[in-house]
Design a protein around this motif. Sequence first.
Motif, PDB file in Angstrom:
ATOM      1  N   LYS A 140      -9.803  61.065  74.862  1.00 44.86           N
ATOM      2  CA  LYS A 140      -8.589  61.815  75.219  1.00 44.86           C
ATOM      3  C   LYS A 140      -7.316  61.095  74.768  1.00 44.86           C
ATOM      4  O   LYS A 140      -6.215  61.543  75.076  1.00 44.86           O
ATOM      5  N   GLY A 141      -7.465  59.970  74.080  1.00 47.94           N
ATOM      6  CA  GLY A 141      -6.299  59.250  73.569  1.00 47.94           C
ATOM      7  C   GLY A 141      -5.458  58.599  74.652  1.00 47.94           C
ATOM      8  O   GLY A 141      -4.257  58.403  74.480  1.00 47.94           O
ATOM      9  N   ILE A 142      -6.076  58.238  75.741  1.00 52.47           N
ATOM     10  CA  ILE A 142      -5.364  57.625  76.869  1.00 52.47           C
ATOM     11  C   ILE A 142      -5.251  56.122  76.621  1.00 52.47           C
ATOM     12  O   ILE A 142      -6.256  55.445  76.400  1.00 52.47           O
ATOM     13  N   ASP A 143      -4.017  55.610  76.682  1.00 58.03           N
ATOM     14  CA  ASP A 143      -3.812  54.192  76.390  1.00 58.03           C
ATOM     15  C   ASP A 143      -3.123  53.430  77.524  1.00 58.03           C
ATOM     16  O   ASP A 143      -2.752  52.279  77.362  1.00 58.03           O
ATOM     17  N   ASN A 144      -2.970  54.059  78.684  1.00 60.71           N
ATOM     18  CA  ASN A 144      -2.309  53.391  79.807  1.00 60.71           C
ATOM     19  C   ASN A 144      -3.297  53.020  80.917  1.00 60.71           C
ATOM     20  O   ASN A 144      -2.920  52.812  82.061  1.00 60.71           O
ATOM     21  N   THR A 145      -4.565  52.943  80.560  1.00 58.32           N
ATOM     22  CA  THR A 145      -5.612  52.677  81.542  1.00 58.32           C
ATOM     23  C   THR A 145      -6.393  51.432  81.145  1.00 58.32           C
ATOM     24  O   THR A 145      -6.768  51.273  79.991  1.00 58.32           O
ATOM     25  N   THR A 146      -6.628  50.560  82.138  1.00 57.96           N
ATOM     26  CA  THR A 146      -7.433  49.367  81.929  1.00 57.96           C
ATOM     27  C   THR A 146      -8.601  49.412  82.905  1.00 57.96           C
ATOM     28  O   THR A 146      -8.400  49.648  84.101  1.00 57.96           O
ATOM     29  N   PHE A 147      -9.792  49.217  82.392  1.00 59.32           N
ATOM     30  CA  PHE A 147     -11.002  49.274  83.205  1.00 59.32           C
ATOM     31  C   PHE A 147     -11.537  47.866  83.447  1.00 59.32           C
ATOM     32  O   PHE A 147     -11.555  47.033  82.537  1.00 59.32           O
ATOM     33  N   TYR A 148     -11.978  47.613  84.687  1.00 67.29           N
ATOM     34  CA  TYR A 148     -12.517  46.309  85.059  1.00 67.29           C
ATOM     35  C   TYR A 148     -13.815  46.481  85.830  1.00 67.29           C
ATOM     36  O   TYR A 148     -13.905  47.323  86.727  1.00 67.29           O
ATOM     37  N   GLN A 149     -14.793  45.636  85.520  1.00 69.71           N
ATOM     38  CA  GLN A 149     -16.009  45.584  86.322  1.00 69.71           C
ATOM     39  C   GLN A 149     -15.797  44.491  87.356  1.00 69.71           C
ATOM     40  O   GLN A 149     -16.010  43.312  87.101  1.00 69.71           O
ATOM     41  N   LYS A 150     -15.304  44.908  88.519  1.00 65.23           N
ATOM     42  CA  LYS A 150     -15.034  43.952  89.591  1.00 65.23           C
ATOM     43  C   LYS A 150     -14.852  44.697  90.904  1.00 65.23           C
ATOM     44  O   LYS A 150     -14.780  45.917  90.939  1.00 65.23           O
ATOM     45  N   SER A 151     -14.729  43.931  91.947  1.00 70.72           N
ATOM     46  CA  SER A 151     -14.525  44.440  93.297  1.00 70.72           C
ATOM     47  C   SER A 151     -13.052  44.294  93.679  1.00 70.72           C
ATOM     48  O   SER A 151     -12.367  43.390  93.198  1.00 70.72           O
ATOM     49  N   ILE A 152     -12.610  45.128  94.578  1.00 65.03           N
ATOM     50  CA  ILE A 152     -11.251  45.019  95.118  1.00 65.03           C
ATOM     51  C   ILE A 152     -11.069  43.690  95.859  1.00 65.03           C
ATOM     52  O   ILE A 152      -9.956  43.211  96.033  1.00 65.03           O
ATOM     53  N   PHE A 153     -12.174  43.065  96.255  1.00 62.75           N
ATOM     54  CA  PHE A 153     -12.117  41.801  96.983  1.00 62.75           C
ATOM     55  C   PHE A 153     -12.050  40.582  96.063  1.00 62.75           C
ATOM     56  O   PHE A 153     -11.893  39.470  96.552  1.00 62.75           O
ATOM     57  N   ASP A 154     -12.186  40.757  94.757  1.00 58.81           N
ATOM     58  CA  ASP A 154     -12.088  39.617  93.836  1.00 58.81           C
ATOM     59  C   ASP A 154     -10.723  38.941  93.995  1.00 58.81           C
ATOM     60  O   ASP A 154      -9.701  39.616  94.139  1.00 58.81           O
TER      61      ASP A 154
END
Length: 175
Positions: free
Chosen positions: A46-60
């Motif tokens: 979709k050409g989205i460039d303002n998103t960063t994905f992380y494999q982690k927990s909110i508790f990190d």
Amino acid sequence: QTDTVLDVGCGTGITTVEIAHCVKEIYALDLSDKMLEIAKRKAFEKGIDNTTFYQKSIFDEDMESKKYDVILAFNILCYIQEDIDFIKRVYNLLYDGGIFISVTDCLREKETIFVKLQKLLGKIGIIPKMNIYSMLELKNKIANCNFEILQSENLHTTPPNYYILGKKLTKPMNI
């Protein structure tokens, strides 16, 4: 388009990708690398460039270095055993006046065969153990963690899927 959003438990990115054009930036977390692969692909397509994905927990620990305007938790609270700790963590990661939006199955509202089966399967370890909330119980848990509930609504009948929009309070409520 000024908000910085954290999408916790983003899964395949359904919500992340859908709202990306409405916000400044989105940080999307999930524990599953397979889910994140799908989410990243959707964003790329979709050409989205303002998103960063992380494999982690909110508790990190490294999560503590950033604050957010909005935090989303869609269909995950029922799977988080430390639900109060999770809500408090959301509170701490929001700017003052920030918004917490959750959507959660509230299976205590209707004791169906489906709910009984989920309880049994969770108890014996076949599926993840679930928190079985009533809508009022979930609303009170969030409010008791210093959120003003601005909106709430049951979005679906079977199972009840409860939407709550809460605003971070800077002063404790008189409950």
